[in-house]
Design an enzyme around this catalytic site. Structure first.
Site, PDB file in Angstrom:
ATOM      1  N   LYS A  11       0.877  -1.195  -0.032  1.00 18.17           N
ATOM      2  CA  LYS A  11      -0.044   0.150   0.252  1.00 18.17           C
ATOM      3  C   LYS A  11       0.791   1.233   0.008  1.00 18.17           C
ATOM      4  CE  LYS A  11       0.834   1.329   4.578  1.00 18.17           C
ATOM      5  NZ  LYS A  11       1.271   2.508   5.041  1.00 18.17           N
ATOM      6  N   ASP A 179      -2.590  -1.862  10.322  1.00 13.04           N
ATOM      7  CA  ASP A 179      -2.584  -1.726   8.641  1.00 13.04           C
ATOM      8  C   ASP A 179      -2.859  -3.154   8.112  1.00 13.04           C
ATOM      9  OD1 ASP A 179      -1.933   0.859   8.447  1.00 13.04           O
ATOM     10  OD2 ASP A 179       0.379   0.335   8.199  1.00 13.04           O
TER      11      ASP A 179
HETATM   12  O1  C5P Z   1      -0.798  -1.181  14.730  1.00 15.67           O
HETATM   13  P1  C5P Z   1       0.747  -1.548  14.793  1.00 15.67           P
HETATM   14  O2  C5P Z   1       1.001  -2.704  15.752  1.00 15.67           O
HETATM   15  O3  C5P Z   1       0.952  -1.774  13.399  1.00 15.67           O
HETATM   16  O4  C5P Z   1       1.327  -0.141  15.212  1.00 15.67           O
HETATM   17  C1  C5P Z   1       2.791  -0.278  15.372  1.00 15.67           C
HETATM   18  C2  C5P Z   1       3.078   1.209  16.415  1.00 15.67           C
HETATM   19  O5  C5P Z   1       2.765   2.252  15.593  1.00 15.67           O
HETATM   20  C3  C5P Z   1       2.290   1.055  17.555  1.00 15.67           C
HETATM   21  O6  C5P Z   1       2.517   0.226  18.710  1.00 15.67           O
HETATM   22  C4  C5P Z   1       2.397   2.453  17.774  1.00 15.67           C
HETATM   23  O7  C5P Z   1       3.461   2.847  18.457  1.00 15.67           O
HETATM   24  C5  C5P Z   1       2.238   2.951  16.482  1.00 15.67           C
HETATM   25  N1  C5P Z   1       0.934   3.432  15.917  1.00 15.67           N
HETATM   26  C6  C5P Z   1       0.591   4.551  16.494  1.00 15.67           C
HETATM   27  N2  C5P Z   1      -0.840   5.030  15.924  1.00 15.67           N
HETATM   28  C7  C5P Z   1      -1.348   4.444  15.125  1.00 15.67           C
HETATM   29  C8  C5P Z   1      -0.844   3.432  14.332  1.00 15.67           C
HETATM   30  C9  C5P Z   1       0.357   2.834  15.028  1.00 15.67           C
HETATM   31  O8  C5P Z   1       0.858   5.356  17.342  1.00 15.67           O
HETATM   32  N3  C5P Z   1      -2.670   4.809  14.533  1.00 15.67           N
END
Ligand code: C5P
Length: 368
Positions: A11, A179
Site C-alpha cells: 500500500k 495496517d
Molecule cells: O498497529 P501496529 O501494531 O501496526 O502499530 C505499530 C506501532 O505504531 C504502535 O505500537 C504505535 O506505536 C504506532 N502507531 C500509532 N498510531 C497508529 C498506528 C500505529 O501510534 N494509528
C-alpha cells in the site's frame, strides 16, 4: 500435501493525517490507502505434525496455548541476511539496521495470523509451513508485514476449510495490526481510528507510482514518537482531513492527486532520516508530479503523470544512485486473493493467470 497460495498487495498512503496520541498509545488517524501492484505471495502447506521435531524428537505437543505448529521460510528480498550495508550514512539517526530482515518466530505477524485462525475456528493438531515469497520491500512503510499477515489469514482459512466470513477475517486482521485489514480488501480506502476502520473510496483513474527504497528500515513506533516530540507544545485537535485527496480521486487527475498528497509523519521521518529529503527533491526535479514519504518510511513514493513517465522517472532515479533500489507499480489493485496451489510467475507482477483464482474479499474501487 495440501497447499494454498495467497497473493496480497503493498500500500501507499495518499493521505496520512495524524492526531494526538490517545490514552491507549495509538494515534487517531485519517488516512487514504491505495493498494499498489507489488505483491507478497504466502504459501501455506499442511505438513505431517510428526515431521516436526518436538521436545523428545516425537513431534510437537499441542496445548491450548499451542494448538497448532507453524514453521516459516522466507524467499525474496526479506530473505537476505542483515549486512553492514543496512547501516545508515552519517547524519542519520533512529534507524534499526537489522529490521529489514523478516523474523521467522512467533513475532512474525503471519505466524500470529495462523494462530488466530486456529483459535477462531477451533483448529487443533495441525502443522503448517508458511513460505513468504516477498516482492514488497521489508520495513519500508509499504505494509509488507501486514500484507503477509492478511495473506496468512486467508491462506490458513482456505487450507483448513475453516470458512471464516469476511467480517471475522477483517476483525482478526485488526487484532494483528492497524495496517492488516487493508491488504485483505485492497482498492482505495479511507482508514480511521488507528487506521484499521476502513471504508471503500470510489475514485477514478489508474495511478503510476515509482518507489525509491532506502537501506535499512525505520521503526513505526520511533517515527510516531518523533512525531509526538515535534508536536509538543502545539495544539493538535485531530488528524488533518483528507478532503483534497478525496476530491482529486473523484476527478481522476493525477496532477491534482500529486499536489494533494499529505503525510503528517513525513517531518518526523525526515528528522530520523535526513537523507530522504534529497531523495524527495530528486524525484521532483526529475518530473514527478507528487513526492511523499510512504507511511512511516523510509521508502519515498513518487507519482508519475502516466505509465511512460513512470518508466523514465524510475530509470533516472536509479541512475542518480540516491536509492538502494527503485520499483514501479500501478494502483489501485485488488486485495488478497487465493491464486491457487502455487504461482510459477512469483510475486513480482500482476496475479498470474495460470492458477485458479478466487475473487478478492471485496470489490476494489473501480473507476467510476
Ligand atoms: O498497529 P501496529 O501494531 O501496526 O502499530 C505499530 C506501532 O505504531 C504502535 O505500537 C504505535 O506505536 C504506532 N502507531 C500509532 N498510531 C497508529 C498506528 C500505529 O501510534 N494509528
Amino acid at each position: 500435501m495440501p497447499t494454498v497460495t495467497v497473493r496480497a498487495p503493498a500500500k501507499v498512503n495518499l493521505h496520512l493525517g495524524v492526531g494526538p496520541r490517545r490514552p491507549d498509545g495509538y494515534h487517531e488517524v485519517t488516512t487514504i490507502l491505495q493498494a499498489v501492484a507489488l505483491y507478497d505471495d504466502i504459501t501455506a502447506t499442511s505438513v505431517p505434525p510428526e515431521s516436526l521435531a518436538g521436545p523428545d524428537g516425537a513431534g510437537p505437543v499441542f496445548t491450548d496455548e499451542d494448538p497448532i505448529a507453524v514453521t516459516v521460510g522466507v524467499a525474496g528480498e526479506g530473505a537476505r541476511p542483515a549486512t553492514s550495508d543496512d547501516a545508515d550514512g552519517p547524519g542519520d539517526t533512529g534507524a534499526e539496521p537489522s529490521v529489514s530482515v523478516v523474523p521467522t518466530g512467533k513475532d512474525n505477524l503471519a505466524v500470529r495470523a495462523a494462530y488466530l485462525v486456529a483459535e477462531a475456528a477451533g483448529i487443533r493438531g495441525e502443522a503448517v509451513h508458511l513460505t513468504l515469497s516477498k516482492g514488497i520491500p521489508v520495513a519500508a512503510g509499504m505494509a509488507g508485514g501486514s500484507a503477509d499477515a492478511a495473506a496468512a489469514l486467508l491462506a490458513c482459512d482456505t487450507l483448513w476449510g475453516a470458512g471464516l466470513d469476511r467480517e471475522t477475517l477483517v476483525a482478526l486482521a485488526a487484532k494483528l495490526g492497524s495496517d492488516v485489514p487493508f491488504p485483505l480488501t485492497g482498492g482505495t480506502a479511507l482508514g480511521t481510528g488507528r487506521g484499521e476502520q476502513l471504508t471503500d473510496v470510489l475514485g477514478r483513474g489508474e495511478y503510476h507510482w515509482v518507489f525509491a527504497l532506502a537501506d535499512g528500515g525505520l521503526s513505526t513506533p520511533a517515527v510516531y514518537g518523533e512525531f509526538d516530540r515535534l508536536a509538543e507544545g502545539r495544539l493538535r485537535t485531530g488528524p488533518t482531513p483528507a478532503d483534497a485527496v478525496l476530491s482529486a480521486l473523484r476527478s481522476g487527475d493525477p496532477a491534482e492527486l500529486g499536489a494533494a498528497l499529505v503525510n503528517d509523519l513525513q517531518p518526523a521521518a525526515l528528522r530520523l532520516r535526513p537523507s530522504l529529503r534529497r531523495v524527495l527533491e530528486s524525484g521532483l526535479e526529475l518530473g514527478a508530479i507528487g513526492a511523499i514519504v510512504s507511511g512511516s518510511g523510509p521508502t519515498c513514493a513518487f507519482l508519475a503523470r502516466d505509465a511512460a513517465a513512470s518508466v523514465s522517472l524510475a530509470a533516472s532515479l536509479a541512475g542518480m544512485g540516491v536509492a538502494r533500489a527503485v520499483r514501479r507499480a500501478h494502483g489501485p489493485v485488488a486485495g488478497a486473493r487465493v491464486i491457487g496451489p502455487a504461482d510459477p510467475a512469483g510475486p513480482g507482477g500482476e496475479p498470474g493467470s495460470s492458477a485458479a483464482q478466487s475473487p478478492p474479499l471485496s470489490p476494489s474501487s473501480s473507476p467510476a
